[in-house]
Every structure is written in structure tokens, then in C-alpha cells.
Enzyme design. Structure first.
Site, PDB file in Angstrom:
ATOM      1  N   ASP A  92       1.100  -1.158   0.005  1.00 35.79           N
ATOM      2  CA  ASP A  92       0.025  -0.136   0.001  1.00 35.79           C
ATOM      3  C   ASP A  92       0.673   1.121   0.166  1.00 35.79           C
ATOM      4  O   ASP A  92       1.856   1.302   0.856  1.00 35.79           O
ATOM      5  CB  ASP A  92      -0.927  -0.190   1.241  1.00 35.79           C
ATOM      6  CG  ASP A  92      -1.901   1.103   1.136  1.00 35.79           C
ATOM      7  OD1 ASP A  92      -3.237   0.839   0.730  1.00 35.79           O
ATOM      8  OD2 ASP A  92      -1.667   2.333   1.531  1.00 35.79           O
ATOM      9  N   HIS A 123      -5.240  14.474  -9.036  1.00 31.16           N
ATOM     10  CA  HIS A 123      -5.365  13.038  -9.842  1.00 31.16           C
ATOM     11  C   HIS A 123      -4.320  12.336 -10.805  1.00 31.16           C
ATOM     12  O   HIS A 123      -3.746  11.564 -10.865  1.00 31.16           O
ATOM     13  CB  HIS A 123      -6.764  12.497 -10.142  1.00 31.16           C
ATOM     14  CG  HIS A 123      -7.687  12.458  -8.951  1.00 31.16           C
ATOM     15  ND1 HIS A 123      -7.613  11.656  -7.912  1.00 31.16           N
ATOM     16  CD2 HIS A 123      -8.488  13.418  -8.388  1.00 31.16           C
ATOM     17  CE1 HIS A 123      -8.735  11.728  -7.092  1.00 31.16           C
ATOM     18  NE2 HIS A 123      -9.217  13.119  -7.498  1.00 31.16           N
ATOM     19  N   ASP A 144      -1.901   9.528 -10.769  1.00 29.68           N
ATOM     20  CA  ASP A 144      -1.704   8.372 -11.677  1.00 29.68           C
ATOM     21  C   ASP A 144      -0.425   8.137 -11.983  1.00 29.68           C
ATOM     22  O   ASP A 144       0.176   7.009 -12.277  1.00 29.68           O
ATOM     23  CB  ASP A 144      -2.630   9.031 -12.815  1.00 29.68           C
ATOM     24  CG  ASP A 144      -4.221   8.739 -12.706  1.00 29.68           C
ATOM     25  OD1 ASP A 144      -4.308   8.231 -11.490  1.00 29.68           O
ATOM     26  OD2 ASP A 144      -4.866   9.211 -13.591  1.00 29.68           O
ATOM     27  N   GLU A 148      -4.529   2.313  -4.354  1.00 27.22           N
ATOM     28  CA  GLU A 148      -3.216   2.325  -4.095  1.00 27.22           C
ATOM     29  C   GLU A 148      -2.607   1.116  -3.612  1.00 27.22           C
ATOM     30  O   GLU A 148      -1.654   0.833  -3.106  1.00 27.22           O
ATOM     31  CB  GLU A 148      -2.802   3.410  -3.229  1.00 27.22           C
ATOM     32  CG  GLU A 148      -3.193   3.364  -1.810  1.00 27.22           C
ATOM     33  CD  GLU A 148      -4.600   3.863  -1.518  1.00 27.22           C
ATOM     34  OE1 GLU A 148      -4.859   4.210  -0.189  1.00 27.22           O
ATOM     35  OE2 GLU A 148      -5.469   4.083  -2.455  1.00 27.22           O
TER      36      GLU A 148
END
Length: 356
Positions: free
Chosen positions: A213, A226, A230, A256
Site C-alpha cells: 500500500d 489525480h 496516476d 493504491e
């Protein structure tokens, strides 16, 4: 050809055409195709350019039809119908150049046959022979054009089948891969995990699972947007793949979160790999992102016990992951093994399940 021979023999039997000549014609016409069929079925023609001998068979049938036109006498009007069947095979099996060649050959062969009939004087109505000849020309021209059209349609269908196969493969790829990172997705990973689980049960493989994670990923999205998030995901996937073995499988589990399958290794080797991954992620530069942006990753590792469900192993890896986060993140934590009674229960369930 056998059917055509039957019709011709009937003409000979009824006295419309010379029976002896028709009998010899039938033997030669059918026999020639029998020889070709034997060459094909026996595998003798397998290495030839045309293994099915389609082109020679059609030329032979046209030649025999032209001879039948001469032998049929006053009933020669039936021969164009027999010729049409031959040209139908040509339309369905030959290439464009071959179709044109066959049509021109048929036109030449029947032109010779018509001239032969007229010169022999066997026809009481020369005008009728000319009409037959004109009908043959029209039929051959029409058949050639239709055959070429069918050839184009066959080519178009073949291209469409190829495009459909490519599209199906692309759809299959899209269904099994994450579009952003190029990693396999959760559904496909679960299929691989269940396959590996069965192999482990048979004692063929060992398997360890790591839940990964990206730390504080939500704050990356909230702070930088965002698009940068990405880029971070893509960079993370690339860095992990560069630091694991080719036999290890990385998947995007969701958001994630990532799951890494490590097979045929022990806990010590897996821990070394994951520590290398952790340090590589920490040192990674996200191209296109602000220079101040850096990533860390928390990892939980669990060893699969033969007989337990993959979901149980994943749950232990997930608990180890949360242990890494509680310990301050940017760490690799090895989860505890399953209790003995739990493993025995899953072994009994697997041995009585549908896979066996």
C-alpha cells in the site's frame, strides 16, 4: 463428375448419344478425378503448392465438359448446366488470378468444342449452335464476374475474422489488466492465486503473498491532483517490476493497493526482495511530478500454508500490512502463520472440494 457421367450414360442408353464413346468418356472423366483424389487423400500432394489439387481438378472437369459437349449430340444443351457446377467450385476455392485463368480456359475449350461440332456437321441447326455458343460466353462471363465478387467477399470476411480475433484478444487483455499501470487486475490475480493454491496443495510449489500500500496516497491526490496521483501509481508499478523476479506476479488490487505473488522462495528470500522494493520505491523519482514529491510503501507478507484458502493467506498479509502502518509505515512486516486447526480445516475442505 460421377453425376455428370450418369446423365451422359443415360443419353447414350436412350440412343441420343453414342453409348460406347460416352462409356469411355465416363471412365476417363471420373477416373482422372479419382486419381487426383487418391493423391490428396494419400498425402502425396501434401508438399505441393496446391495440396488439395483444386486448380488441376477444375481444369480437368472443364476439359471433360468440353468433350461431353461434342459427344452429347442434340442434347448438348445440358452441358452448360454441368459446367456451372464446376465453376461454382472455382468461385469458392480459387484465387482471383486462378478464377480468371479458369474462365478463359473454359471459354477457349468450349470455343474449340463448338467449332468442332460445326465442322463435323453433326448439328442440323447451325443457328442453334451459335445460340449455344453465345449462351456459353454469357454464362462464362457472368460466372467469372460472380466468382471474382465472391473472392472479394471471402477476402473481406477473412479480414473481418482477423480483426475480430484481434479485438477479442484486446478485450481479453483489457478484462485481465489494469489500464493505468498495465498490471493484471484483481480478478485475474485471484484466478492465478487459486491455481497456485492447488499446486501448493499437491506439493509442487511454495507461495508467499505480499499486500502493498502506497503510504499517504490520498494526500498525494488531494495536494497534487489525480493526474500526479496516476503518475505515482505508474511509477510505483514500474519500480516494483524492476526489483522483483520475472516469475513473481504483481497486480493492482484496487486504488493504491497492490498484491505481489512470490513463488518458489522462502520467507527470508521474500523479505530481502521486499526490502529491496521498499528502498527502491523510497528513492524513486516520479517523472512529471513536483520534485518535492516522494513515495514510500508499507508491505505485509504472509506465507501460504498448503491447504488453506488463498483468502486466508491474503487476510494474514493484510493484517501484516496494517501492522506495518501502525508501526510507522515504510516498513515490511511478516505476518504470523495460521493456526494448526485452521490449516487442517482448510485442507479437509480442499480435499473434498470440486478440484479433486
Amino acid at each position: 463428375m460421377s453425376g455428370s457421367a450418369g446423365v451422359m450414360l443415360w443419353l447414350g442408353y436412350t440412343g441420343v448419344a453414342p453409348l460406347l464413346a460416352i462409356a469411355w468418356w465416363s471412365v476417363v472423366a471420373v477416373g482422372g478425378l479419382v486419381v487426383m483424389a487418391a493423391l490428396v487423400r494419400g498425402g502425396w500432394s501434401a508438399r505441393w503448392r496446391d495440396p488439395a489439387m483444386t486448380f488441376p481438378q477444375i481444369l480437368w472437369a472443364i476439359t471433360c465438359s468440353a468433350v461431353a459437349y461434342v459427344l452429347a449430340g442434340e442434347a448438348r444443351g445440358i452441358v452448360p448446366g454441368l459446367l456451372a457446377v464446376t465453376l461454382l467450385f472455382a468461385a469458392l476455392n480459387l484465387r482471383a488470378k486462378q478464377i480468371v485463368a479458369v474462365s478463359l480456359y473454359a471459354l477457349g475449350a468450349f470455343s474449340i468444342a463448338v467449332l468442332f461440332v460445326i465442322n463435323l456437321g453433326s448439328s442440323t441447326e447451325p443457328a442453334l449452335e451459335i445460340a449455344y455458343a453465345l449462351v456459353l460466353v454469357l454464362m462464362l462471363t457472368g460466372c467469372m464476374l460472380l466468382s471474382l465478387r465472391l473472392y472479394q467477399l471471402r477476402g473481406r470476411l477473412r479480414k473481418q475474422r482477423q480483426e475480430l480475433a484481434i479485438a477479442l484478444e484486446e478485450n481479453r487483455e483489457l478484462a485481465s489488466r489494469d489500464a493505468l499501470t498495465g498490471l493484471i487486475n484483481r480478478r485475474h490475480m485471484l484466478e492465478l492465486l487459486h491455481l497456485e493454491q492447488r499446486r501448493c496443495l499437491r506439493g509442487q510449489r511454495t507461495m508467499l503473498l505480499a499486500q502493498m500500500d502506497i503510504d499517504h496516497f490520498k494526500s498525494i491526490n488531494d495536494t497534487y491532483g489525480h493526474a500526479v496521483g496516476d503518475l505515482a501509481l505508474q511509477t510505483f508499478a514500474a519500480v516494483v517490476r524492476e526489483n522483483i523476479r520475472g516469475s513473481d506476479v504483481l497486480s493492482r488490487w484496487g486504488g493504491e493497493e497492490f498484491v505481489l505473488l512470490l513463488s518458489d522462495t522462502d520467507v527470508e528470500g521474500a523479505m530481502l526482495t521486499l526490502q529491496r522494493v521498499r528502498m527502491a520505491v523510497q528513492a524513486a523519482v516520479i517523472t512529471g511530478a513536483p520534485p518535492a514529491l516522494a513515495m514510500t510503501v508499507s508491505i505485509g507478507l504472509a506465507e501460504h500454508i498448503a491447504g488453506e484458502a488463498c483468502e486466508v493467506t491474503l487476510d494474514r498479509a493484510d493484517k501484516a500490512l496494517y501492522g506495518a502502518k501502525r508501526a510507522g509505515r515504510n516498513q515490511v512486516v511478516y505476518g504470523e502463520r495460521a493456526a494448526h486447526s485452521e490449516v487442517v480445516h482448510h485442507q479437509e475442505h480442499a480435499l473434498t472440494g470440486s478440484d479433486f
